[in-house]
Design a protein around this motif. Structure first.
Motif, PDB file in Angstrom:
ATOM      1  N   GLY A  33       3.703  -5.520  34.096  1.00 26.41           N
ATOM      2  CA  GLY A  33       3.215  -6.004  32.814  1.00 26.41           C
ATOM      3  C   GLY A  33       2.077  -5.158  32.261  1.00 26.41           C
ATOM      4  N   VAL A  34       1.118  -4.815  33.110  1.00 20.20           N
ATOM      5  CA  VAL A  34      -0.012  -3.995  32.670  1.00 20.20           C
ATOM      6  C   VAL A  34       0.475  -2.600  32.283  1.00 20.20           C
ATOM      7  N   ALA A  35       1.451  -2.060  33.011  1.00 22.06           N
ATOM      8  CA  ALA A  35       1.998  -0.744  32.667  1.00 22.06           C
ATOM      9  C   ALA A  35       2.638  -0.772  31.282  1.00 22.06           C
ATOM     10  N   ILE A  36       3.339  -1.848  30.951  1.00 19.11           N
ATOM     11  CA  ILE A  36       3.936  -1.973  29.625  1.00 19.11           C
ATOM     12  C   ILE A  36       2.854  -2.073  28.560  1.00 19.11           C
ATOM     13  N   VAL A  37       1.785  -2.814  28.850  1.00 19.29           N
ATOM     14  CA  VAL A  37       0.676  -2.934  27.896  1.00 19.29           C
ATOM     15  C   VAL A  37       0.059  -1.571  27.636  1.00 19.29           C
ATOM     16  N   TYR A  38      -0.177  -0.790  28.695  1.00 19.13           N
ATOM     17  CA  TYR A  38      -0.723   0.558  28.515  1.00 19.13           C
ATOM     18  C   TYR A  38       0.209   1.419  27.656  1.00 19.13           C
ATOM     19  N   THR A  39       1.499   1.317  27.912  1.00 18.15           N
ATOM     20  CA  THR A  39       2.469   2.151  27.197  1.00 18.15           C
ATOM     21  C   THR A  39       2.535   1.804  25.717  1.00 18.15           C
ATOM     22  N   VAL A  40       2.644   0.511  25.407  1.00 16.41           N
ATOM     23  CA  VAL A  40       2.756   0.120  24.001  1.00 16.41           C
ATOM     24  C   VAL A  40       1.431   0.321  23.269  1.00 16.41           C
ATOM     25  N   ALA A  41       0.304   0.180  23.989  1.00 13.99           N
ATOM     26  CA  ALA A  41      -0.996   0.444  23.360  1.00 13.99           C
ATOM     27  C   ALA A  41      -1.121   1.921  23.009  1.00 13.99           C
ATOM     28  N   ALA A  42      -0.660   2.787  23.912  1.00  9.20           N
ATOM     29  CA  ALA A  42      -0.689   4.227  23.629  1.00  9.20           C
ATOM     30  C   ALA A  42       0.165   4.549  22.406  1.00  9.20           C
ATOM     31  N   ASP A  43       1.338   3.935  22.302  1.00  8.95           N
ATOM     32  CA  ASP A  43       2.188   4.177  21.140  1.00  8.95           C
ATOM     33  C   ASP A  43       1.546   3.633  19.873  1.00  8.95           C
ATOM     34  N   GLY A  44       0.916   2.460  19.966  1.00 12.83           N
ATOM     35  CA  GLY A  44       0.247   1.899  18.796  1.00 12.83           C
ATOM     36  C   GLY A  44      -0.884   2.790  18.300  1.00 12.83           C
ATOM     37  N   ILE A  45      -1.657   3.345  19.242  1.00 12.67           N
ATOM     38  CA  ILE A  45      -2.746   4.257  18.859  1.00 12.67           C
ATOM     39  C   ILE A  45      -2.178   5.515  18.212  1.00 12.67           C
ATOM     40  N   GLN A  46      -1.088   6.041  18.778  1.00 14.05           N
ATOM     41  CA  GLN A  46      -0.478   7.239  18.193  1.00 14.05           C
ATOM     42  C   GLN A  46      -0.002   6.972  16.769  1.00 14.05           C
ATOM     43  N   GLN A  47       0.650   5.839  16.543  1.00 12.98           N
ATOM     44  CA  GLN A  47       1.149   5.532  15.203  1.00 12.98           C
ATOM     45  C   GLN A  47       0.012   5.274  14.224  1.00 12.98           C
ATOM     46  N   PHE A  48      -1.109   4.730  14.721  1.00 11.90           N
ATOM     47  CA  PHE A  48      -2.266   4.559  13.861  1.00 11.90           C
ATOM     48  C   PHE A  48      -2.833   5.919  13.442  1.00 11.90           C
ATOM     49  N   LEU A  49      -2.849   6.870  14.366  1.00 15.06           N
ATOM     50  CA  LEU A  49      -3.284   8.221  14.030  1.00 15.06           C
ATOM     51  C   LEU A  49      -2.325   8.879  13.043  1.00 15.06           C
ATOM     52  N   VAL A  50      -1.037   8.538  13.141  1.00 16.54           N
ATOM     53  CA  VAL A  50      -0.046   9.058  12.194  1.00 16.54           C
ATOM     54  C   VAL A  50      -0.380   8.611  10.770  1.00 16.54           C
ATOM     55  N   ILE A  51      -0.979   7.440  10.626  1.00 19.08           N
ATOM     56  CA  ILE A  51      -1.378   6.950   9.306  1.00 19.08           C
ATOM     57  C   ILE A  51      -2.569   7.741   8.776  1.00 19.08           C
ATOM     58  N   LEU A  52      -3.500   8.093   9.656  1.00 16.23           N
ATOM     59  CA  LEU A  52      -4.729   8.767   9.233  1.00 16.23           C
ATOM     60  C   LEU A  52      -4.517  10.247   8.930  1.00 16.23           C
ATOM     61  N   ILE A  53      -3.666  10.906   9.711  1.00 15.45           N
ATOM     62  CA  ILE A  53      -3.528  12.359   9.594  1.00 15.45           C
ATOM     63  C   ILE A  53      -3.011  12.809   8.229  1.00 15.45           C
ATOM     64  N   PRO A  54      -2.053  12.124   7.585  1.00  9.68           N
ATOM     65  CA  PRO A  54      -1.639  12.575   6.248  1.00  9.68           C
ATOM     66  C   PRO A  54      -2.780  12.616   5.243  1.00  9.68           C
ATOM     67  N   HIS A  55      -3.717  11.663   5.346  1.00  7.89           N
ATOM     68  CA  HIS A  55      -4.871  11.703   4.438  1.00  7.89           C
ATOM     69  C   HIS A  55      -5.696  12.962   4.682  1.00  7.89           C
ATOM     70  N   LEU A  56      -5.904  13.306   5.952  1.00 12.21           N
ATOM     71  CA  LEU A  56      -6.654  14.521   6.268  1.00 12.21           C
ATOM     72  C   LEU A  56      -5.907  15.766   5.794  1.00 12.21           C
ATOM     73  N   ALA A  57      -4.575  15.751   5.944  1.00 15.40           N
ATOM     74  CA  ALA A  57      -3.789  16.936   5.601  1.00 15.40           C
ATOM     75  C   ALA A  57      -3.642  17.109   4.088  1.00 15.40           C
ATOM     76  N   ILE A  58      -3.369  16.028   3.360  1.00 16.11           N
ATOM     77  CA  ILE A  58      -3.086  16.122   1.929  1.00 16.11           C
ATOM     78  C   ILE A  58      -4.369  16.130   1.096  1.00 16.11           C
ATOM     79  N   ASP A  59      -5.317  15.290   1.472  1.00 19.71           N
ATOM     80  CA  ASP A  59      -6.490  15.086   0.625  1.00 19.71           C
ATOM     81  C   ASP A  59      -7.743  15.849   1.059  1.00 19.71           C
TER      82      ASP A  59
END
Length: 484
Positions: A33-59
């Motif tokens: 269970g904890v391994a799954i939490v670590y995995t999905v948290a890592a993916d959630g953080i990556q996708q959150f960074l995906v939201i931020l990076i276009p602003h840095l790249a475009i603007d």
């Protein structure tokens, strides 16, 4: 640039897609269970960074500078992981893992959102010819299809080549060797990118602030209720790189005992991941082509077809979860009869192929179709926010999955006798099929289109006699009045 896209797919298949196995192998005495939490948290953080990076790249900084600055994060993170695998101290290895993962996620997020967009900029040409008898909007769509098709040919080819080489070359390697090869491959691709930097376009940033962008996004609040209905599907996507991967544990990967060569007699779980990605690509491209081909001159029919495309994808995700549920029930029964954790049970890994295949179909219909679905709802001036809307769903899905595991530890117990993974999969299946009627009702009952604005007034574009006509909407005496 093609080398960087190749390296992205290589790492996705060699490391990121099977992060849950790496975490279980690296961190001792860690529950499932904890391994799954670590995995999905890592993916959630990556996708959150995906939201931020276009602003840095475009603007703020431009695509080229963002790529130059973020790829070293991925290289540095892989180097830390490789060096940590050479150490004997388990505590030191764990500490280095916690340092390396966030840095790697920054590099992977940039690769996911910037590389293909940066490649697309190099295929934009004024000499591209489209049918001038069509409406302006259809001409624009045809032009974008040509540009996207040319860019997709290179990016998809490099991506599948990376996945194929990784599948055939690294599936039998240990984690230490996988990370070392990934580090060398990314470093070499980055060096080639730097050498060819004078050939790349450098579009200057817009210098728009985040505050001004958020004000511009205010009118998109109307879409949130409809978009929230896709969260149950995002939970299926999260299960695809966590629970589906775990289900391969102790399954027989051998094809035929009479085949003597080990590398040609194995079906690693990575092959199922490649199979899912290939199905997703085929379904996405063929669906988009058929919609445009069958209703080439009927824009309203195309929009309706894209509505139903999303609904069909949600229904197919129910089939994927149902298949996973049946597999888990059989797998659990066999493991209970064979409690030796080191012994392979008499169940081939090909049992997982239907659920991965159906997940690929659902991904091609829903995840790949969300961009067109968003573009149908909003004017061109607001298409900038497609990443914000679509990736936010993945972030919410990842953290909701982790929260579900924390609140329901009985679903993912440490032993097969305590584990109730089949019940979790069944719950997800019921949730996805239950939200489908609500999606159909809301889609047909309400108008989800977002009008553009001119001087504070709404503007809608309607097709009249084959040409686009702008209609201003102004409130007069409490009523909306159309002004041609």
């Amino acid at each position: 640039m093609i080398g960087l896209i190749f390296s992205k797919s290589f790492i996705e298949n060699a490391f990121k897609a099977f992060l849950i196995f790496y975490i279980i192998d690296s961190l001792e005495n860690l529950s499932i269970g904890v391994a799954i939490v670590y995995t999905v948290a890592a993916d959630g953080i990556q996708q959150f960074l995906v939201i931020l990076i276009p602003h840095l790249a475009i603007d703020r900084h431009g695509d080229f500078r963002v790529i130059i600055l973020t790829i070293p994060c991925l290289i540095f993170g892989l180097l830390i992981l490789w060096l940590s695998s050479l150490l004997r101290s388990q505590q030191t290895r764990n500490q280095m893992l916690y340092i390396a993962l966030p840095v790697i996620l920054v590099g992977l997020a940039e690769k996911e959102v910037s590389l293909e967009g940066f490649l697309r900029q190099h295929f934009v040409e004024e000499t591209i010819v489209v049918d001038e008898t069509k409406s302006e909007r259809q001409q624009e769509e045809d032009y974008n299809d040509i540009v996207d098709g040319r860019a997709s040919l290179w990016s998809t080819g490099a991506g599948f080549l990376g996945q194929f080489i990784c599948w055939t070359f690294t599936s039998s390697l240990r984690w230490q060797q996988r990370i070392m090869v990934s580090f060398i491959e990314v470093a070499a691709a980055y060096a080639l990118f730097i050498c060819g930097k004078r050939f790349f376009l450098r579009i200057p940033p817009t210098r728009r602030t985040a505050v001004s962008r958020l004000k511009e996004a205010g009118g998109l609040v109307k879409l949130i209720p409809l978009w929230l209905l896709f969260i149950p599907y995002c939970l299926v996507e999260v299960a695809g790189f966590s629970i589906f991967i775990l289900q391969s544990d102790r399954l027989d990967t051998e094809i035929n005992p009479r085949i003597s060569l080990h590398s040609f007699n194995q079906v690693p779980v990575s092959s199922l991941y490649v199979f899912e990605q290939f199905i997703s690509f085929l379904v996405s491209m063929s669906t988009k082509y058929l919609i445009r081909k069958l209703w080439s001159s009927e824009e309203a029919m195309q929009r309706g077809a894209r509505y139903w495309r999303m609904g069909v994808g949600m229904a197919v995700s129910f089939g994927s979860l149902s298949s996973a549920w049946l597999v888990e029930r059989r797998r659990s029964d066999l493991i209970k009869k064979n409690p030796n954790n080191d012994e392979v049970i008499r169940m081939t890994i090909l049992w997982l192929a239907p659920q991965f295949g159906l997940l690929g179909i659902a991904n091609g219909l829903v995840s790949k179709g969300l961009t067109d679905f968003f573009y149908d709802r909003v004017p061109e001036s607001k298409r900038y926010f497609v990443v914000l809307f679509n990736q936010s769903l993945t972030v919410i899905g990842s953290f909701l999955s982790g929260l579900a595991v924390l609140l329901g530890p009985d679903w993912l117990g440490d032993t097969i006798d305590k584990r109730q993974l089949d019940k979790y999969l069944l719950m997800l299946a019921i949730l996805n099929v239950a939200v489908l009627p609500l999606y159909i009702f809301l889609s047909l009952r309400f108008d989800w289109n977002i009008p553009d604005e001119v001087d504070g007034r709404d503007i809608e574009i309607e097709e009249v006699d084959g040409s686009d006509v702008e209609i201003l909407i102004e409130e007069v005496d409490g009523r909306d009045v159309e002004i041609l």
